[in-house]
Write a protein that holds these residues in place. Structure first.
Motif, PDB file in Angstrom:
ATOM      1  N   LEU A  29     -15.402 -88.203  -2.798  1.00 26.43           N
ATOM      2  CA  LEU A  29     -16.217 -88.570  -1.646  1.00 26.43           C
ATOM      3  C   LEU A  29     -17.675 -88.775  -2.039  1.00 26.43           C
ATOM      4  CD1 LEU A  29     -14.902 -86.428   1.319  1.00 26.43           C
ATOM      5  CD2 LEU A  29     -15.397 -88.871   1.359  1.00 26.43           C
ATOM      6  N   ALA A  30     -18.178 -87.828  -2.835  1.00 30.31           N
ATOM      7  CA  ALA A  30     -19.576 -87.930  -3.266  1.00 30.31           C
ATOM      8  C   ALA A  30     -19.788 -89.206  -4.077  1.00 30.31           C
ATOM      9  CB  ALA A  30     -19.978 -86.704  -4.084  1.00 30.31           C
ATOM     10  N   LEU A  31     -18.789 -89.560  -4.895  1.00 29.11           N
ATOM     11  CA  LEU A  31     -18.898 -90.780  -5.686  1.00 29.11           C
ATOM     12  C   LEU A  31     -18.972 -91.998  -4.775  1.00 29.11           C
ATOM     13  CD1 LEU A  31     -18.886 -92.019  -8.542  1.00 29.11           C
ATOM     14  CD2 LEU A  31     -16.429 -92.284  -8.307  1.00 29.11           C
ATOM     15  N   SER A  85     -28.899 -79.585  12.056  1.00 29.99           N
ATOM     16  CA  SER A  85     -27.799 -78.737  11.607  1.00 29.99           C
ATOM     17  C   SER A  85     -26.456 -79.370  11.915  1.00 29.99           C
ATOM     18  CB  SER A  85     -27.894 -77.336  12.202  1.00 29.99           C
ATOM     19  OG  SER A  85     -28.408 -77.401  13.504  1.00 29.99           O
ATOM     20  N   LEU A  86     -26.194 -80.509  11.266  1.00 25.77           N
ATOM     21  CA  LEU A  86     -24.937 -81.208  11.512  1.00 25.77           C
ATOM     22  C   LEU A  86     -23.832 -80.757  10.578  1.00 25.77           C
ATOM     23  CD1 LEU A  86     -26.459 -84.790  11.626  1.00 25.77           C
ATOM     24  CD2 LEU A  86     -25.805 -83.446  13.608  1.00 25.77           C
ATOM     25  N   PHE A  87     -24.224 -80.217   9.404  1.00 23.14           N
ATOM     26  CA  PHE A  87     -23.222 -80.099   8.348  1.00 23.14           C
ATOM     27  C   PHE A  87     -22.812 -78.670   8.067  1.00 23.14           C
ATOM     28  CE2 PHE A  87     -24.052 -84.407   7.717  1.00 23.14           C
ATOM     29  CZ  PHE A  87     -25.416 -84.615   7.590  1.00 23.14           C
ATOM     30  N   ASP A  88     -21.507 -78.499   7.857  1.00 27.30           N
ATOM     31  CA  ASP A  88     -21.043 -77.203   7.361  1.00 27.30           C
ATOM     32  C   ASP A  88     -21.278 -77.173   5.859  1.00 27.30           C
ATOM     33  OD1 ASP A  88     -17.436 -77.860   7.048  1.00 27.30           O
ATOM     34  OD2 ASP A  88     -19.206 -78.870   6.238  1.00 27.30           O
ATOM     35  N   ASN A  89     -20.851 -76.122   5.206  1.00 25.25           N
ATOM     36  CA  ASN A  89     -21.202 -76.002   3.791  1.00 25.25           C
ATOM     37  C   ASN A  89     -20.563 -77.097   2.943  1.00 25.25           C
ATOM     38  OD1 ASN A  89     -18.660 -74.937   4.081  1.00 25.25           O
ATOM     39  ND2 ASN A  89     -19.023 -73.135   2.803  1.00 25.25           N
ATOM     40  N   ILE A  90     -19.301 -77.454   3.239  1.00 26.11           N
ATOM     41  CA  ILE A  90     -18.625 -78.467   2.424  1.00 26.11           C
ATOM     42  C   ILE A  90     -19.340 -79.807   2.543  1.00 26.11           C
ATOM     43  CG2 ILE A  90     -16.494 -79.754   2.073  1.00 26.11           C
ATOM     44  CD1 ILE A  90     -14.924 -77.357   2.806  1.00 26.11           C
ATOM     45  N   TRP A  91     -19.640 -80.232   3.801  1.00 32.13           N
ATOM     46  CA  TRP A  91     -20.283 -81.524   3.974  1.00 32.13           C
ATOM     47  C   TRP A  91     -21.724 -81.519   3.483  1.00 32.13           C
ATOM     48  CZ3 TRP A  91     -18.092 -85.991   4.287  1.00 32.13           C
ATOM     49  CH2 TRP A  91     -16.754 -86.039   4.702  1.00 32.13           C
ATOM     50  N   ILE A  94     -21.315 -82.164  -0.147  1.00 33.47           N
ATOM     51  CA  ILE A  94     -20.950 -83.552  -0.417  1.00 33.47           C
ATOM     52  C   ILE A  94     -22.176 -84.450  -0.288  1.00 33.47           C
ATOM     53  CG2 ILE A  94     -19.585 -85.528   0.381  1.00 33.47           C
ATOM     54  CD1 ILE A  94     -17.404 -83.572   1.198  1.00 33.47           C
ATOM     55  N   LEU A  95     -22.961 -84.225   0.774  1.00 30.76           N
ATOM     56  CA  LEU A  95     -24.158 -85.035   0.963  1.00 30.76           C
ATOM     57  C   LEU A  95     -25.133 -84.845  -0.194  1.00 30.76           C
ATOM     58  CD1 LEU A  95     -25.721 -86.950   2.752  1.00 30.76           C
ATOM     59  CD2 LEU A  95     -26.708 -84.987   3.931  1.00 30.76           C
ATOM     60  N   ALA A  96     -25.363 -83.574  -0.548  1.00 29.50           N
ATOM     61  CA  ALA A  96     -26.303 -83.295  -1.633  1.00 29.50           C
ATOM     62  C   ALA A  96     -25.837 -83.967  -2.920  1.00 29.50           C
ATOM     63  CB  ALA A  96     -26.445 -81.785  -1.838  1.00 29.50           C
ATOM     64  N   LEU A  97     -24.558 -83.823  -3.230  1.00 29.74           N
ATOM     65  CA  LEU A  97     -24.025 -84.399  -4.462  1.00 29.74           C
ATOM     66  C   LEU A  97     -24.102 -85.924  -4.418  1.00 29.74           C
ATOM     67  CD1 LEU A  97     -22.844 -83.501  -7.141  1.00 29.74           C
ATOM     68  CD2 LEU A  97     -20.557 -83.719  -6.158  1.00 29.74           C
TER      69      LEU A  97
END
Lengths: 220, 214, 258
Positions: A29-31, A85-91, A94-97
């Motif tokens: 996903l990050a890719l 504060s839209l994102f949980d830890n996983i998302w 993913i966004l950061a990556l």
């Protein structure tokens, strides 16, 4: 002497397997998102107006010189403090990556765009294609072909980077190792197994990529 | 807001020093290991080449964080006491060594074969060929990649914060936790990391210019 | 003994995997002789030359330079590879000039010539500088002592390379297609330096495509094809009265190109 006891690790193997799968999914996903960001940045730097070139360059230079962990913390802890504060830890991860990957991919794509022969673009323009059409039908496909090996390597890199997600409790492979360790204290066994899993996965991906490259080159 | 920054300056400063110290230690240790490793890959016996290859390829498939945890938690389990910062430095140095070994190998391998031939033809023995002809030319090719490695190390050093070492990243986290000023302090941290790495890159470019020849 | 050849190749055999690059080559070169080696590409000419200073290894046969075996010692019927220092010592007695010059880019012209003198011959700095300067002047580059290779033309670079090799005062000079990589108008200056060397009595083995040079300067011309010496003799005989079909074909191709 350290007494080896592999049972606790293999009893929890499901945890590790799920973590591995999650890591691969996150990397993919990050890719994908990173490619979109990177493509946009690359086009801005090559074809964009002055301000766009500046913003894209600033983004690339900044993100390439700071740690991934800092970006993760900013997205996960910082954004909520700023009201987002839209994102949980996983998302968040993913966004950061994706943002991290995007900066690196922007350079890969920029080299790719510049490598697409001027002649081919001129020929397309001469046929009457608009700038957008040229980008879509000529530049991007050719550039992807040039950039494919780098994309593959980036995916492997990103998969390894998913281990940092354990810092914000994303249940990927490294987090699984931490949990098993905390519960069973089979330190050596856990990290040997997890290390082997990362190694095996990375090599499997690389082998797959090399096969794909070879097959694509045959189609040329 | 300024007084917030000033008040936090000592903590940020200490964190910055830790980051710089860890990065420097890793770079020095890793480069020494990597130089030895690279020379082994180029000129060592079959067994040595094989051994270093395995080392380099194995480390290439493991995330940095996994090795840091493995050493930090693993050494005590084997009875060896290791501080968190030492564990981080050992782990990252191993990665740095693998990187540098490849960089060294690549730099020397990229020198045209004819150079070694010409040096041999005038009667220079192996060690003198290396010293007078090969290594001077390898330096120019080695430096840019080595500077990239240094930049990666500064970034990777942030991972030691995950074994509770108070580096720049950890210090920033603590301050943001206390003051809730996310944009300000993450911004400061980003700027500091950027400053370090950007100067490294600039230095690298200067060095490269000095050592590259036609 | 005055009559013993300076260089003797006996049954030289080199294989690369399945391919036989050199097929049992025998050759003798007398002191002061200039031998031109011609032949189509892939004939093994370059490999032959590179075996003489052991830049290439060989599987069978011997090479003797002034009676000493190159690359290997002979002990009780078997051959034992010489130590690196030994090989280096013998290489210092053969000067080689390469097709791609191979000048050291991080040293100027003087530095290139001085390196062998100080590190191999053990000369002191001042003596080495004098000696190197003399040789660079002799090849016509007295005004380019502090020029770096990147600042020199191809012909100038090759002349520095010749000076570098000759300054070592070798017993034999080996030229591996020394002018093949040069622009046509630069070939002459290098050939004239080579002719000058020949006239001074240097023993030379010259792998070349420059037939006029071979005819005018060489004492003997050797024609190689597919790893073996097919024909050899004085230039007049080889060029004007070729005996073998393959040599005739080779020369025919050449004149057809003119």
């Amino acid at each position: 002497m350290y007494q080896f006891n592999w049972r606790p690790v293999f009893d929890n193997f499901g945890l590790l397997a799920k973590g591995l799968a999650l890591g691969l999914g996150i990397a993919l996903l990050a890719l994908a998102i990173g490619c979109v960001i990177g493509l946009a940045a690359a086009f801005c730097r090559v074809h964009g107006p002055r301000w766009a070139r500046f913003v894209a360059a600033a983004y690339v230079e900044l993100v390439r010189n700071i740690p991934l962990l800092l970006i993760i913390y900013f997205v996960y802890f910082g954004l909520p403090l700023l009201g987002v504060s839209l994102f949980d830890n996983i998302w968040s991860f993913i966004l950061a990556l994706a943002v991290y990957a995007g900066a690196y991919l922007a350079e890969v794509f920029r080299a790719g765009i510049e490598a697409v022969g001027k002649g081919q673009i001129e020929a397309a323009r001469a046929l009457g294609l608009t700038r957008l059409r040229v980008a879509r039908r000529v530049t991007i496909p050719l550039m992807f072909r040039i950039a494919l090996p780098a994309l593959g390597n980036t995916f492997v890199s990103l998969f390894k980077d998913t281990s940092v997600a354990s810092a914000i409790a994303v249940p990927e492979l490294t987090y699984g190792a931490i949990r098993i360790n905390v519960n069973t204290w089979r330190v050596i066994e856990v990290y040997l197994v997890v290390g082997a899993l990362y190694l095996a996965t990375c090599y499997a991906i690389v082998a797959l990529l090399r096969q794909t490259e070879r097959r694509l080159r045959g189609i040329h | 807001m300024i007084d917030l920054v000033v008040a936090s300056a000592p903590l940020i400063g200490r964190g910055l020093l830790v980051t710089l110290g860890v990065s420097l230690a890793v770079l020095v240790l890793g480069s020494l290991v990597g130089l030895a490793g690279g020379l082994c890959l180029l000129y060592g016996s079959r067994a040595l080449q094989w051994g270093v290859r395995i080392y380099v390829d194995a480390l290439r498939g493991i995330p940095h964080l996994v090795l840091i945890f493995a050493i930090f938690y693993g050494f005590p389990a084997l009875g060896l006491q290791l501080s968190a910062i030492a564990a981080g430095i050992v782990a990252l140095s191993l990665f740095c060594g693998a990187h540098v070994a490849e960089v060294v190998r690549g730099a020397v391998a990229s020198i045209p074969r004819g150079q070694a031939d010409a040096a041999a033809a005038i009667g220079l023995a192996f060690r003198d060929r290396l010293r007078h002809v090969i290594l001077p030319q390898a330096v120019g090719r080695f430096l840019p990649a080595w500077v990239n490695t240094a930049v990666e190390i500064v970034k990777s050093s942030s991972l030691v914060s995950l074994v509770s070492v108070v580096d720049l990243t950890m210090a920033t986290q603590q301050i943001v936790g206390r003051t809730r000023e996310a944009l300000l302090f993450y911004g400061v941290a980003a700027l500091l990391y950027f400053a370090i790495n950007f100067s490294l890159s600039l230095m690298g470019r200067q060095l490269e210019r000095r050592y590259s020849h036609g | 003994m005055a009559d013993a050849p300076l260089i003797a190749l006996q049954g030289l055999e080199k294989r690369f995997g399945e391919a036989r690059i050199l097929r049992g080559v025998d050759l003798e070169v007398a002191r002061g002789e200039v031998v031109a080696i011609i032949g189509p590409s892939g004939s093994g000419k370059t490999t032959l030359l590179r075996c003489i200073n052991f830049l290439e290894d060989f599987q069978q046969g011997r090479i003797l330079v002034e009676g000493e075996t190159v690359g290997y010692r002979e002990e009780g019927g078997r051959r034992v590879k010489r130590a690196d220092a030994d090989i280096a010592r013998m290489r210092a007695h053969a000067g080689m000039v390469f097709q791609s010059f191979n000048l050291f880019p991080h040293m100027d012209a003087l530095g290139n010539v001085r390196l062998g003198l100080t590190e191999v011959r053990g000369m002191k700095q001042a003596a080495a500088r004098e000696h190197a300067t003399a040789w660079l002047e002799r090849v016509g580059l007295g005004g380019k002592l502090s020029a770096y290779p990147s600042q020199l033309s191809g012909g100038q670079q090759q002349r520095v390379a010749i000076a570098r090799a000759v300054a070592m005062e070798p017993k034999v000079m080996l030229f591996d297609e020394a002018t093949s990589a040069l622009d046509p108008e630069l070939v002459g200056e290098v050939l004239s330096v080579m002719a000058d060397l020949a006239r001074s009595g240097m023993t030379m083995l010259v792998v070349t495509h420059e037939m006029r040079f071979a005819r005018e300067v060489a004492h003997r011309v050797v024609f190689m094809d597919q790893g073996a010496i097919v024909e050899q003799g004085p230039p007049a005989q080889v060029f004007d009265d070729p005996r073998s079909e393959r040599l005739r074909q080779f020369l025919g191709h050449l004149s057809a190109r003119l």
